[in-house]
Design a protein around this motif. Structure first.
Motif, PDB file in Angstrom:
ATOM      1  N   HIS A   1       0.857  -1.183   0.000  1.00 14.31           N
ATOM      2  CA  HIS A   1       0.000   0.000   0.000  1.00 14.31           C
ATOM      3  C   HIS A   1       0.896   1.237   0.000  1.00 14.31           C
ATOM      4  O   HIS A   1       2.096   1.164   0.284  1.00 14.31           O
ATOM      5  CB  HIS A   1      -0.968   0.009   1.186  1.00 14.31           C
ATOM      6  CG  HIS A   1      -0.316  -0.078   2.523  1.00 14.31           C
ATOM      7  ND1 HIS A   1       0.108   1.028   3.224  1.00 14.31           N
ATOM      8  CD2 HIS A   1       0.002  -1.146   3.291  1.00 14.31           C
ATOM      9  CE1 HIS A   1       0.642   0.653   4.363  1.00 14.31           C
ATOM     10  NE2 HIS A   1       0.603  -0.665   4.434  1.00 14.31           N
ATOM     11  N   CYS A   2       0.320   2.369  -0.315  1.00 17.79           N
ATOM     12  CA  CYS A   2       1.108   3.585  -0.549  1.00 17.79           C
ATOM     13  C   CYS A   2       1.884   4.020   0.691  1.00 17.79           C
ATOM     14  O   CYS A   2       3.032   4.454   0.585  1.00 17.79           O
ATOM     15  CB  CYS A   2       0.188   4.713  -1.013  1.00 17.79           C
ATOM     16  SG  CYS A   2      -0.578   4.426  -2.622  1.00 17.79           S
ATOM     17  N   SER A   3       1.282   3.911   1.862  1.00 21.28           N
ATOM     18  CA  SER A   3       1.963   4.351   3.077  1.00 21.28           C
ATOM     19  C   SER A   3       3.201   3.516   3.351  1.00 21.28           C
ATOM     20  O   SER A   3       4.233   4.037   3.801  1.00 21.28           O
ATOM     21  CB  SER A   3       1.009   4.282   4.277  1.00 21.28           C
ATOM     22  OG  SER A   3      -0.103   5.112   4.087  1.00 21.28           O
ATOM     23  N   LEU A   4       3.119   2.231   3.070  1.00 23.23           N
ATOM     24  CA  LEU A   4       4.273   1.362   3.262  1.00 23.23           C
ATOM     25  C   LEU A   4       5.397   1.735   2.298  1.00 23.23           C
ATOM     26  O   LEU A   4       6.571   1.790   2.679  1.00 23.23           O
ATOM     27  CB  LEU A   4       3.862  -0.098   3.061  1.00 23.23           C
ATOM     28  CG  LEU A   4       4.954  -1.144   3.267  1.00 23.23           C
ATOM     29  CD1 LEU A   4       5.367  -1.200   4.733  1.00 23.23           C
ATOM     30  CD2 LEU A   4       4.479  -2.518   2.796  1.00 23.23           C
ATOM     31  N   PHE A   5       5.039   2.023   1.045  1.00 25.93           N
ATOM     32  CA  PHE A   5       6.045   2.456   0.074  1.00 25.93           C
ATOM     33  C   PHE A   5       6.690   3.758   0.522  1.00 25.93           C
ATOM     34  O   PHE A   5       7.908   3.927   0.452  1.00 25.93           O
ATOM     35  CB  PHE A   5       5.391   2.631  -1.301  1.00 25.93           C
ATOM     36  CG  PHE A   5       5.319   1.361  -2.092  1.00 25.93           C
ATOM     37  CD1 PHE A   5       5.900   1.272  -3.345  1.00 25.93           C
ATOM     38  CD2 PHE A   5       4.681   0.244  -1.582  1.00 25.93           C
ATOM     39  CE1 PHE A   5       5.838   0.094  -4.079  1.00 25.93           C
ATOM     40  CE2 PHE A   5       4.612  -0.929  -2.291  1.00 25.93           C
ATOM     41  CZ  PHE A   5       5.200  -1.013  -3.553  1.00 25.93           C
ATOM     42  N   ALA A   6       5.864   4.694   0.975  1.00 22.80           N
ATOM     43  CA  ALA A   6       6.396   5.990   1.398  1.00 22.80           C
ATOM     44  C   ALA A   6       7.350   5.838   2.573  1.00 22.80           C
ATOM     45  O   ALA A   6       8.373   6.531   2.653  1.00 22.80           O
ATOM     46  CB  ALA A   6       5.245   6.924   1.770  1.00 22.80           C
TER      47      ALA A   6
ATOM     48  N   ARG B   1       3.388  -8.037  -0.831  1.00 20.94           N
ATOM     49  CA  ARG B   1       2.515  -8.834  -1.685  1.00 20.94           C
ATOM     50  C   ARG B   1       1.435  -7.945  -2.278  1.00 20.94           C
ATOM     51  O   ARG B   1       0.680  -7.299  -1.540  1.00 20.94           O
ATOM     52  CB  ARG B   1       1.896  -9.979  -0.885  1.00 20.94           C
ATOM     53  CG  ARG B   1       2.925 -10.968  -0.349  1.00 20.94           C
ATOM     54  CD  ARG B   1       2.274 -12.065   0.462  1.00 20.94           C
ATOM     55  NE  ARG B   1       3.258 -13.037   0.934  1.00 20.94           N
ATOM     56  CZ  ARG B   1       2.950 -14.114   1.647  1.00 20.94           C
ATOM     57  NH1 ARG B   1       1.690 -14.348   1.980  1.00 20.94           N
ATOM     58  NH2 ARG B   1       3.900 -14.958   2.028  1.00 20.94           N
ATOM     59  N   TYR B   2       1.380  -7.928  -3.586  1.00 19.51           N
ATOM     60  CA  TYR B   2       0.401  -7.097  -4.284  1.00 19.51           C
ATOM     61  C   TYR B   2      -1.001  -7.676  -4.072  1.00 19.51           C
ATOM     62  O   TYR B   2      -1.255  -8.841  -4.349  1.00 19.51           O
ATOM     63  CB  TYR B   2       0.732  -7.041  -5.772  1.00 19.51           C
ATOM     64  CG  TYR B   2      -0.172  -6.119  -6.553  1.00 19.51           C
ATOM     65  CD1 TYR B   2      -0.053  -4.732  -6.414  1.00 19.51           C
ATOM     66  CD2 TYR B   2      -1.146  -6.623  -7.411  1.00 19.51           C
ATOM     67  CE1 TYR B   2      -0.874  -3.882  -7.123  1.00 19.51           C
ATOM     68  CE2 TYR B   2      -1.970  -5.774  -8.120  1.00 19.51           C
ATOM     69  CZ  TYR B   2      -1.832  -4.406  -7.967  1.00 19.51           C
ATOM     70  OH  TYR B   2      -2.644  -3.560  -8.671  1.00 19.51           O
ATOM     71  N   MET B   3      -1.898  -6.835  -3.518  1.00 20.21           N
ATOM     72  CA  MET B   3      -3.270  -7.227  -3.198  1.00 20.21           C
ATOM     73  C   MET B   3      -3.300  -8.406  -2.227  1.00 20.21           C
ATOM     74  O   MET B   3      -4.278  -9.146  -2.161  1.00 20.21           O
ATOM     75  CB  MET B   3      -4.047  -7.595  -4.474  1.00 20.21           C
ATOM     76  CG  MET B   3      -4.112  -6.484  -5.494  1.00 20.21           C
ATOM     77  SD  MET B   3      -5.130  -5.081  -4.942  1.00 20.21           S
ATOM     78  CE  MET B   3      -6.742  -5.842  -4.913  1.00 20.21           C
ATOM     79  N   GLY B   4      -2.221  -8.589  -1.456  1.00 19.62           N
ATOM     80  CA  GLY B   4      -2.166  -9.672  -0.495  1.00 19.62           C
ATOM     81  C   GLY B   4      -1.957 -11.037  -1.081  1.00 19.62           C
ATOM     82  O   GLY B   4      -2.042 -12.041  -0.361  1.00 19.62           O
ATOM     83  N   ARG B   5      -1.649 -11.120  -2.362  1.00 23.33           N
ATOM     84  CA  ARG B   5      -1.469 -12.423  -3.014  1.00 23.33           C
ATOM     85  C   ARG B   5      -0.050 -12.922  -2.772  1.00 23.33           C
ATOM     86  O   ARG B   5       0.924 -12.243  -3.096  1.00 23.33           O
ATOM     87  CB  ARG B   5      -1.730 -12.298  -4.512  1.00 23.33           C
ATOM     88  CG  ARG B   5      -3.136 -11.801  -4.850  1.00 23.33           C
ATOM     89  CD  ARG B   5      -3.289 -11.564  -6.330  1.00 23.33           C
ATOM     90  NE  ARG B   5      -4.608 -11.052  -6.656  1.00 23.33           N
ATOM     91  CZ  ARG B   5      -4.974 -10.655  -7.877  1.00 23.33           C
ATOM     92  NH1 ARG B   5      -4.099 -10.743  -8.880  1.00 23.33           N
ATOM     93  NH2 ARG B   5      -6.179 -10.194  -8.082  1.00 23.33           N
ATOM     94  N   PRO B   6       0.107 -14.118  -2.228  1.00 22.79           N
ATOM     95  CA  PRO B   6       1.451 -14.624  -1.916  1.00 22.79           C
ATOM     96  C   PRO B   6       2.291 -14.912  -3.139  1.00 22.79           C
ATOM     97  O   PRO B   6       3.523 -14.958  -3.054  1.00 22.79           O
ATOM     98  CB  PRO B   6       1.170 -15.899  -1.114  1.00 22.79           C
ATOM     99  CG  PRO B   6      -0.205 -16.313  -1.511  1.00 22.79           C
ATOM    100  CD  PRO B   6      -0.960 -15.053  -1.807  1.00 22.79           C
ATOM    101  N   ASN B   7       1.672 -15.106  -4.295  1.00 24.63           N
ATOM    102  CA  ASN B   7       2.438 -15.427  -5.496  1.00 24.63           C
ATOM    103  C   ASN B   7       2.819 -14.197  -6.315  1.00 24.63           C
ATOM    104  O   ASN B   7       3.453 -14.327  -7.354  1.00 24.63           O
ATOM    105  CB  ASN B   7       1.656 -16.403  -6.376  1.00 24.63           C
ATOM    106  CG  ASN B   7       0.286 -15.866  -6.764  1.00 24.63           C
ATOM    107  OD1 ASN B   7      -0.232 -14.966  -6.112  1.00 24.63           O
ATOM    108  ND2 ASN B   7      -0.314 -16.419  -7.800  1.00 24.63           N
TER     109      ASN B   7
ATOM    110  N   ASP C   1       0.020   0.963  -8.430  1.00 16.83           N
ATOM    111  CA  ASP C   1      -1.172   1.715  -8.804  1.00 16.83           C
ATOM    112  C   ASP C   1      -1.488   2.788  -7.768  1.00 16.83           C
ATOM    113  O   ASP C   1      -1.410   2.564  -6.566  1.00 16.83           O
ATOM    114  CB  ASP C   1      -2.374   0.771  -8.940  1.00 16.83           C
ATOM    115  CG  ASP C   1      -2.169  -0.231 -10.061  1.00 16.83           C
ATOM    116  OD1 ASP C   1      -1.307   0.030 -10.920  1.00 16.83           O
ATOM    117  OD2 ASP C   1      -2.858  -1.272 -10.060  1.00 16.83           O
ATOM    118  N   ASN C   2      -1.871   3.962  -8.272  1.00 20.94           N
ATOM    119  CA  ASN C   2      -2.336   5.078  -7.439  1.00 20.94           C
ATOM    120  C   ASN C   2      -1.285   5.587  -6.462  1.00 20.94           C
ATOM    121  O   ASN C   2      -1.624   6.222  -5.474  1.00 20.94           O
ATOM    122  CB  ASN C   2      -3.590   4.682  -6.657  1.00 20.94           C
ATOM    123  CG  ASN C   2      -4.726   4.266  -7.561  1.00 20.94           C
ATOM    124  OD1 ASN C   2      -4.905   4.839  -8.645  1.00 20.94           O
ATOM    125  ND2 ASN C   2      -5.489   3.274  -7.140  1.00 20.94           N
ATOM    126  N   CYS C   3      -0.031   5.312  -6.681  1.00 17.09           N
ATOM    127  CA  CYS C   3       1.035   5.795  -5.804  1.00 17.09           C
ATOM    128  C   CYS C   3       2.082   6.510  -6.652  1.00 17.09           C
ATOM    129  O   CYS C   3       3.104   5.925  -7.014  1.00 17.09           O
ATOM    130  CB  CYS C   3       1.690   4.653  -5.021  1.00 17.09           C
ATOM    131  SG  CYS C   3       0.640   3.950  -3.738  1.00 17.09           S
TER     132      CYS C   3
END
Length: 486
Positions: free
Chosen positions: A220-225, A248-254, A267-269
């Protein structure tokens, strides 16, 4: 001569026996399966199932690693007042009693790695004021109590990697309870989400050694920031493990994303949005004390601090006039009994004249009520509004009730009344209509003292009637039937 010789031989024998006694005394207390050397005691790989009894009191270092020890008893270190180093790694310890290290006040290094510990309770390390290194990695820890490390005033390194932690109380380390902490390793755990605001509010010297890589975090954006900011500040926790910071993008482990290499593709960041995100945030309950740290890289020596409040007030040391805001020597701003109007962005300005360098730091403070208080407040407001509406309806019923006999309230046109006419009498509803007099002559009834006198010939009669009315009882004046003349 012979006596002197015998005396000298006896002295030598006594001296030899004394030395042998000392040697024997020094060997007492060293377990058979261990090795004692001066103040060092090593019992490594001896297939021990429990701690050996009668440990030498002079031991400074005790190594019990690589054994089968499954439990420790309360106060088991009572006979080792000088212990500085204790190694208990690679054993089968699943649980520690609350007073297991109660007497180890001189302990500086404690190694509990490679065991089966599941939780760290708050009182476990309460008396380890001199502890500098704590190794807890490679266990099965799922819970660390809020104040588990709050008493470790001299702690420098805490290793909690390779456990099963899903959350951690970062707030417990915000108020400089661990001023010497330089390494906090939380890598390789099970964190799905980080409290970015709490982590951002930690002092800079802790964030520099806060290792969070190899966790299954959700992007999510806050984590990236957060990590982008740490990378630009050159924190070792990010620089040393640049590629291991993933999410993990959208929480997907793969679908794993490398945070510090793909921040432009999330996206959106956008990069501009990432850098505009506030670095830190604090949430505090109304009436509580809060300490806001000034996270700058400047040393404390020759550095002065100033804070700017959300209302653009400049706070200089030691604080404001009423002492509700106070600046500490390390630059931290203390808010005593925080209120809702204390919410907003606080800016710290640190200036070091010797280095000719200044730095700023922003913190977003949010003061809020507890959830149950908010619900009570809303319930009170609803009750108050209900009472107000009820009172309004009562007033409408009492003072604004419409006339039930609507035709009766329609009055025929009347001549204008003089100024002294009573407004209450002129608006009375239901006045009986005029009656007919004998001789089929119509007569209009007039109140004597309200009817204007137009002809001079009526003046005398009017005066007589007025005097007659005045001479009557007071009840006749206020009677409902008007006095008329024809």
């Amino acid at each position: 001569m012979l006596a002197c010789l015998l005396q000298s031989e006896w002295n030598e024998k006594m001296l030899l026996l004394f030395i042998m006694g000392l040697a024997a005394e020094g060997s007492v207390g060293c377990p058979k399966s261990c090795i004692c050397a001066s103040d060092l005691l090593s019992c490594v790989r001896k297939d021990l199932k429990q701690v050996p009894p009668n440990l030498p009191a002079a031991s400074v270092s005790l190594d019990l690693s690589h054994n089968g020890i499954s439990q420790l008893h309360n106060n088991w270190l009572f006979g080792l007042p000088r212990i500085h180093i204790l190694r208990l790694s690679h054993n089968h310890i699943r649980w520690l009693p609350s007073r297991a290290f109660h007497n180890a006040t001189t302990l500086q290094h404690l190694d509990l790695s490679f065991n089966y510990l599941q939780g760290i309770q708050e009182e476990l390390f309460e008396h380890l004021n001199n502890l500098e290194e704590l190794l807890l990695y490679k266990n099965s820890i799922t819970r660390v109590d809020y104040g588990a490390f709050i008493h470790l005033s001299n702690i420098q390194k805490i290793y909690l990697s390779w456990n099963n932690l899903t959350n951690f109380s970062f707030n417990a380390m915000q108020n400089f309870t661990n001023p010497n902490l330089r390494t906090l390793d939380l890598s390789s755990n099970q964190f799905l989400k980080l409290p970015v605001e709490e982590v951002s509010s930690l002092p800079a010297f802790i964030k520099n050694g806060l290792y969070l890589h190899n966790n299954p975090l959700t992007c999510h954006c806050s984590l990236f920031a957060l990590f982008i900011h740490w990378d630009h500040r050159g924190f070792s926790s990010v620089v040393d493990f640049y590629k291991q910071h993933t999410c993990r993008y959208m929480g997907r482990p793969n679908v794993v994303v490398q945070i510090l290499q793909a921040q432009k593709g999330l996206d959106n960041c956008s990069v501009e949005r990432l850098y505009r995100l506030p670095e830190a945030g604090l949430r505090v309950l109304v009436g509580k004390h809060v300490m806001i740290t000034c996270n700058t890289s400047l040393p404390l020596d020759n550095t002065t601090y100033m804070w700017i409040t959300p209302t653009y007030d400049f706070i200089m040391p030691p604080g404001n006039s009423n002492q509700s805001l106070r600046i500490h020597q390390n630059g931290s701003l203390e808010i005593s009994k925080a209120q809702t109007w204390n919410s907003g962005i606080y800016v710290c300005i640190a200036v070091n004249r010797r280095l000719s360098y200044n730095s700023t730091h922003e913190v977003n403070v949010s003061v809020h009520y507890p959830k149950h208080d908010a619900e009570s407040f809303n319930t009170g407001i609803t009750t108050l509004l209900g009472c107000v509406v009820s009172l309004v309806l009562v007033f409408i019923y009492l003072y604004m009730t419409p006339c039930r006999c609507f035709p009766c309230c329609i009055k025929p046109p009347q001549p204008p009344s003089p100024p002294h006419e009573s407004s209450g009498q002129s608006t009375l509803c239901g006045t009986p209509p005029a009656t007919e007099v004998p001789n089929n002559r119509k007569a209009s009834r007039h109140v004597v003292f309200l009817e204007p006198i137009k002809e001079r010939r009526w003046e005398k009669k009017a005066k007589v009637l007025q005097l007659k009315i005045d001479s009557d009882s007071s009840s006749s004046v206020f009677s409902d039937s008007p006095i008329v003349y024809t």
